[in-house]
Every structure is written in C-alpha cells, then in structure tokens.
Design an enzyme around this catalytic site. Structure first.
Site, mmCIF file in Angstrom:
data_model
loop_
_atom_site.group_PDB
_atom_site.id
_atom_site.type_symbol
_atom_site.label_atom_id
_atom_site.label_comp_id
_atom_site.label_asym_id
_atom_site.label_seq_id
_atom_site.Cartn_x
_atom_site.Cartn_y
_atom_site.Cartn_z
ATOM 1 N N GLU A 107 0.886 -1.575 -0.262
ATOM 2 C CA GLU A 107 -0.092 -0.154 -0.445
ATOM 3 C C GLU A 107 0.638 1.603 -0.076
ATOM 4 O O GLU A 107 1.553 1.191 0.683
ATOM 5 C CB GLU A 107 -0.867 0.126 1.365
ATOM 6 C CG GLU A 107 -1.598 -0.891 1.610
ATOM 7 C CD GLU A 107 -2.953 -1.173 0.337
ATOM 8 O OE1 GLU A 107 -2.623 -0.111 0.075
ATOM 9 O OE2 GLU A 107 -3.713 -2.341 0.019
ATOM 10 N N ARG A 131 -17.573 -0.824 4.589
ATOM 11 C CA ARG A 131 -18.749 -1.336 3.242
ATOM 12 C C ARG A 131 -19.487 -2.260 4.238
ATOM 13 O O ARG A 131 -20.726 -2.100 3.698
ATOM 14 C CB ARG A 131 -17.437 -2.067 2.618
ATOM 15 C CG ARG A 131 -17.878 -3.311 1.794
ATOM 16 C CD ARG A 131 -16.747 -3.467 0.306
ATOM 17 N NE ARG A 131 -16.055 -4.346 1.427
ATOM 18 C CZ ARG A 131 -16.312 -4.733 1.915
ATOM 19 N NH1 ARG A 131 -17.037 -6.051 1.325
ATOM 20 N NH2 ARG A 131 -15.004 -6.321 2.330
ATOM 21 N N HIS A 141 -1.131 -5.112 2.111
ATOM 22 C CA HIS A 141 -2.254 -6.669 2.938
ATOM 23 C C HIS A 141 -2.281 -7.334 1.814
ATOM 24 O O HIS A 141 -1.321 -7.872 0.103
ATOM 25 C CB HIS A 141 -3.362 -5.517 1.306
ATOM 26 C CG HIS A 141 -4.619 -4.981 2.150
ATOM 27 N ND1 HIS A 141 -5.166 -3.656 1.565
ATOM 28 C CD2 HIS A 141 -5.578 -5.491 3.088
ATOM 29 C CE1 HIS A 141 -6.111 -3.591 2.495
ATOM 30 N NE2 HIS A 141 -6.391 -3.934 3.400
ATOM 31 N N CYS A 189 -8.258 -1.884 7.655
ATOM 32 C CA CYS A 189 -6.941 -1.850 7.618
ATOM 33 C C CYS A 189 -6.395 0.078 7.401
ATOM 34 O O CYS A 189 -5.357 0.133 7.539
ATOM 35 C CB CYS A 189 -6.485 -2.789 6.683
ATOM 36 S SG CYS A 189 -6.835 -3.777 6.852
HETATM 37 N N1 PCA Z 1 -8.002 -6.532 6.484
HETATM 38 C C1 PCA Z 1 -9.524 -5.626 6.441
HETATM 39 C C2 PCA Z 1 -9.374 -4.868 8.271
HETATM 40 C C3 PCA Z 1 -8.050 -6.363 8.389
HETATM 41 C C4 PCA Z 1 -8.167 -6.908 7.796
HETATM 42 O O1 PCA Z 1 -7.195 -7.957 7.268
HETATM 43 C C5 PCA Z 1 -9.465 -4.336 5.671
HETATM 44 O O2 PCA Z 1 -8.374 -4.271 4.445
HETATM 45 O O3 PCA Z 1 -9.619 -3.055 5.744
#
Ligand code: PCA
Length: 205
Positions: free
Chosen positions: A79, A89, A166, A142
């Site tokens: 990111e 969402r 991610h 996140c």
């Molecule tokens: N993914 C979510 C929140 C917790 C996670 O592992 C996100 O992408 O916001």
C-alpha cells in the site's frame, strides 16, 4: 537487525481465519524472535487504533509493518497511501459501521507509506512472488490502522520505516466462498513477508 513491530488482524466478515494473523504468529515464533514484537489487532474501529498507539509508545520500534487481508486481491499488495477517511463497506466486529468520518479530524488528507515500496515490489517479483503496488488500502480497518500509524509517527518525530501490506486470502478461505476468489498459500505469504523485512533492512540500515 532492527526491532520490529509487526501487526495483523483477527478474522472478520464471517471468516474463521485471517492470514495476516497467521503470518504474525509464524514470524514471531521463527528465525529471530527477539527482534519481533507481534500484535494481533481486533477488527474494531474504537479499540484497534488505541491498541496500536499503546504498543508504539511502549515498544518504541525501529520499524513497523502492519498487515491485513484483502479478499479478492491476487498478489501481495504494497500500500502506498493511507487516507483520512472511515467509510466502512461492512460493520466491524463490534457491529459498528462508520461512514463519512475522518480518522483524525485535524490530520492531513493522506500519508504516504514510509516503506521502500517499489524496491519491495521488485524484490518480491524477482523471488517469484506475485506482488503489486496498491494506491488504496480501502476505507475500512486496514486503512484506519495504516493512517493511525503514519499520523502517530509524523506527530511524534519518529523517523522509521513503516507501512502497510495487504495479503490475499488463503486457499481454504477461497474454497469456502460461494464465488471463488484468488488466494495464496501461507507458505508463500510467510516467505513474502520475510523478504519484505530483508529488503527494508537492506534499504534502511
Ligand atoms: N482486512 C480488513 C480489516 C482487517 C483485515 O485483515 C481491511 O482490509 O480493511
């Protein structure tokens, strides 16, 4: 080697596991446990930022890597930017669905990652790990944790490498979904995050 804080998240959205938590557990038990402080954050908009900040204050890490799962992503997603917005969402694990709210009312619109994002992407690809640069960490937990991290560092004069990655879902999660989503094995995810740490250590000695 630096003293690292590495965070993951508990399962959310009906899932029974979260690969980001499994990576944190695996890394804290593996090669150099004395250099790692692993932390599993709740998917809770009220408590997750406070827990992160408390750990940053107590541990005073020299590098921070926050991880989360992004169902549907096909690769390790590095990111680039955290935005000052909560626009969920789906509800968090406490049932709260925050929309149209800033994370820090007086904070800047966005922060860039403090990780060598392109070097990480190229290094992962060179190792045979699917990886991509991502320009949005979403507007859920996140992104909230990513923004909270960058805002804390910026307002506390902590000039350290830090950012958010991610990871895709696990094959077992994808197999349970009604419409199949992409996935990546835990072995490859762990190898990827180990490589990320190595690249950050090399780039920020
Ligand atoms: N993914 C979510 C929140 C917790 C996670 O592992 C996100 O992408 O916001």
């Amino acid at each position: 080697m630096k003293h690292w804080l590495i965070t993951g998240f508990e399962p959310f959205d009906g899932s029974h596991v979260n690969p980001s938590a499994q990576i944190v557990t695996a890394l804290s038990q593996s090669i150099f446990p004395e250099h790692f402080h692993g932390l599993i954050l709740p998917v809770n908009a009220k408590t997750a930022p406070a827990i992160l900040v408390e750990n940053l204050q107590q541990i005073r890490p020299q590098a921070v890597l926050c991880l989360g799962e992004a169902a549907g992503r096909t690769a390790i997603s590095i990111e680039r930017v955290a935005i000052n917005l909560m626009d969920f969402r789906i509800p968090d694990n406490a049932g709260e669905q925050v929309t149209d709210q800033p994370i820090a009312p007086d904070g800047p619109t966005a922060y860039f990652s403090r990780l060598p994002v392109r070097k990480i992407r190229d290094g992962l690809l060179a190792e045979g790990v699917p990886a991509e640069l991502s320009y949005s960490a979403g507007a859920y937990l996140c992104n909230q944790v990513f923004y909270t991290l960058m805002h804390f560092l910026a307002t506390h004069n902590m000039d350290i490498p830090a950012g958010f990655i991610h990871v895709p879902s696990l094959p077992e999660q994808a197999a349970r979904r009604t419409s199949l989503t992409p996935s990546m094995s835990m072995e490859l995810q762990i190898e990827a995050i180990r490589k990320v740490i190595e690249i950050v250590e090399t780039e920020n000695p």
